[in-house]
Each structure stands twice: as structure tokens, then as C-alpha cells.
Scaffold this motif. Structure first.
Motif, short mmCIF file in Angstrom:
data_model
loop_
_atom_site.label_atom_id
_atom_site.label_comp_id
_atom_site.label_asym_id
_atom_site.label_seq_id
_atom_site.Cartn_x
_atom_site.Cartn_y
_atom_site.Cartn_z
N ILE A 90 -2.89 -2.30 -22.90
CA ILE A 90 -1.63 -1.95 -22.23
C ILE A 90 -1.53 -2.68 -20.90
CG2 ILE A 90 -0.35 -0.06 -21.15
CD1 ILE A 90 -1.62 1.77 -23.36
N MET A 91 -2.59 -2.66 -20.13
CA MET A 91 -2.57 -3.33 -18.82
C MET A 91 -2.31 -4.82 -18.97
SD MET A 91 -2.75 -0.93 -16.69
CE MET A 91 -2.66 -2.05 -15.31
N ASN A 92 -2.85 -5.45 -19.99
CA ASN A 92 -2.61 -6.88 -20.20
C ASN A 92 -1.17 -7.18 -20.58
OD1 ASN A 92 -5.17 -7.81 -19.51
ND2 ASN A 92 -5.96 -7.47 -21.56
N SER A 93 -0.48 -6.19 -21.17
CA SER A 93 0.90 -6.42 -21.58
C SER A 93 1.90 -6.17 -20.46
CB SER A 93 1.25 -5.56 -22.80
OG SER A 93 1.29 -4.19 -22.43
N ILE A 94 1.47 -5.48 -19.39
CA ILE A 94 2.36 -5.18 -18.28
C ILE A 94 2.52 -6.43 -17.42
CG2 ILE A 94 2.64 -3.81 -16.17
CD1 ILE A 94 1.09 -1.57 -17.58
N MET A 95 3.76 -6.78 -17.17
CA MET A 95 4.04 -7.98 -16.38
C MET A 95 4.60 -7.64 -14.99
SD MET A 95 3.01 -10.08 -18.55
CE MET A 95 3.45 -11.67 -17.95
N THR A 96 5.37 -6.54 -14.89
CA THR A 96 5.98 -6.18 -13.62
C THR A 96 5.91 -4.68 -13.40
OG1 THR A 96 8.18 -5.86 -14.59
CG2 THR A 96 7.66 -8.07 -13.79
N GLY A 99 10.06 -4.26 -10.69
CA GLY A 99 10.63 -5.58 -10.50
C GLY A 99 9.71 -6.59 -9.83
N LYS A 100 8.50 -6.14 -9.44
CA LYS A 100 7.55 -7.05 -8.80
C LYS A 100 6.50 -7.47 -9.80
CE LYS A 100 8.18 -4.98 -4.28
NZ LYS A 100 7.59 -4.18 -3.24
N GLU A 101 6.21 -8.77 -9.84
CA GLU A 101 5.23 -9.29 -10.78
C GLU A 101 3.82 -8.85 -10.39
OE1 GLU A 101 3.87 -13.55 -12.67
OE2 GLU A 101 5.90 -13.29 -11.90
N LEU A 102 3.05 -8.45 -11.41
CA LEU A 102 1.67 -8.05 -11.19
C LEU A 102 0.74 -9.20 -11.58
CD1 LEU A 102 1.66 -4.47 -12.77
CD2 LEU A 102 1.77 -5.06 -10.34
N ASN A 103 -0.20 -9.52 -10.69
CA ASN A 103 -1.19 -10.53 -11.05
C ASN A 103 -2.38 -9.83 -11.69
OD1 ASN A 103 -2.91 -9.57 -8.98
ND2 ASN A 103 -1.99 -10.97 -7.50
N GLN A 104 -3.36 -10.58 -12.14
CA GLN A 104 -4.51 -9.98 -12.84
C GLN A 104 -5.29 -9.03 -11.94
OE1 GLN A 104 -5.04 -10.25 -16.20
NE2 GLN A 104 -6.44 -8.56 -15.78
N HIS A 105 -5.42 -9.37 -10.67
CA HIS A 105 -6.12 -8.48 -9.73
C HIS A 105 -5.42 -7.13 -9.65
CE1 HIS A 105 -8.39 -7.05 -6.30
NE2 HIS A 105 -7.23 -6.81 -5.69
N LYS A 107 -3.54 -5.72 -11.87
CA LYS A 107 -3.76 -5.00 -13.14
C LYS A 107 -5.16 -4.40 -13.19
CE LYS A 107 -0.66 -8.05 -15.69
NZ LYS A 107 -0.56 -8.99 -16.80
N ASP A 108 -6.16 -5.15 -12.72
CA ASP A 108 -7.54 -4.66 -12.71
C ASP A 108 -7.68 -3.44 -11.80
OD1 ASP A 108 -8.24 -6.71 -14.44
OD2 ASP A 108 -9.08 -7.98 -12.87
N VAL A 109 -7.02 -3.47 -10.65
CA VAL A 109 -7.09 -2.34 -9.72
C VAL A 109 -6.46 -1.10 -10.35
CG1 VAL A 109 -6.21 -1.44 -7.51
CG2 VAL A 109 -7.18 -3.75 -7.63
N VAL A 110 -5.28 -1.25 -10.93
CA VAL A 110 -4.60 -0.12 -11.55
C VAL A 110 -5.43 0.43 -12.70
CG1 VAL A 110 -2.55 0.59 -12.86
CG2 VAL A 110 -2.30 -0.87 -10.84
N GLU A 111 -5.95 -0.45 -13.54
CA GLU A 111 -6.79 0.00 -14.66
C GLU A 111 -8.02 0.74 -14.14
OE1 GLU A 111 -9.09 -1.69 -18.63
OE2 GLU A 111 -7.87 -3.06 -17.44
N GLY A 112 -8.63 0.25 -13.07
CA GLY A 112 -9.79 0.92 -12.49
C GLY A 112 -9.45 2.30 -11.97
#
Length: 122
Positions: A90-96, A99-105, A107-112
Motif C-alpha cells: 500500500i505504501m509503495n502505491s501511495i504517490m501523494t 496533493g503533495k508528492e511523497l518521496n520514498q523517505h 513513505k518509509d517514515v509513515v510505514e514505520g
């Protein structure tokens, strides 16, 4: 046609309308003018206070070039499907987000954070 939706579905619908509107760089009033509704109607949809009717839902889907299923939070699978996705998928599929783009970092923080929360639940 009456659409029955859970509070979660209504919230997701509002979030999707808001994100799509922001992606196009529109204010609520501009979307309202395009749809021939009031700015208050758009605001009410986005906050989940009300939902657009079926006809308006179709117009929104056409305008944003998405499906009504997408707006309603459906992925085309049966609602009682046993198919599940892992949090990392799910985290890998989330792009924004908002309205703000999420980078991999990001996504990693949110997943953590989600993982830590779930691991510390009773």
C-alpha cells in the motif's frame, strides 16, 4: 438512485474529490462553477458532510477522467473479497498526500509509524 455509503467511504470520496481538484489547480469555487453547483456543495462533499448525487458523481468522474469506482473507493473487486494487501504494498502505491508528492523517505517514515503503532497495540 440512492447511494448508501459508510462514513469511511464518504470520507474517502471527499478526500479523492479534494485531491483531484487540487491536482488540477482548482479552487472549490472554480470546480463548483464547472459543475453548476455552489462552492458550499463542493466543500460539503470534500468534508464528508454530504455526498454528490449519482448524476453528479458521473460528471465528476468524467471531468477528472477517473471511474466512479475510483471516486467511491472501490477497486473493481467484490466487496467481500479476501484479497488483502500488505502495508508495504500500500505504501509503495501511495504517490501523494493532500496533493503533495511523497518521496520514498516519507513513505518509509509513515510505514514505520504505522508499524510501531500496530505493534504496540494491546
Amino acid at each position: 438512485m440512492v447511494i448508501f455509503m459508510t462514513a469511511k467511504d464518504v470520507g474517502l470520496l471527499g478526500l479523492r474529490i479534494k485531491e483531484l481538484r487540487k491536482e488540477k489547480g482548482l479552487r472549490q469555487s472554480e470546480l463548483a462553477t464547472t459543475l453548476h453547483v455552489s462552492q458550499q456543495a463542493v466543500g460539503s462533499w470534500e468534508t464528508g458532510r454530504t455526498v454528490p448525487g449519482a448524476d453528479t458523481l458521473n460528471v465528476l468522474a468524467d471531468y477528472f477522467n477517473v471511474t466512479t469506482d475510483y471516486l467511491l473507493g472501490r477497486d473493481g473487486k467484490e466487496e467481500n473479497s479476501t484479497d488483502t494487501k500488505d502495508l508495504s504494498e500500500i505504501m509503495n502505491s501511495i504517490m501523494t498526500y493532500n496533493g503533495k508528492e511523497l518521496n520514498q523517505h516519507d513513505k518509509d517514515v509513515v510505514e514505520g509509524l504505522i508499524s510501531a503503532y500496530l505493534n504496540n497495540k494491546e
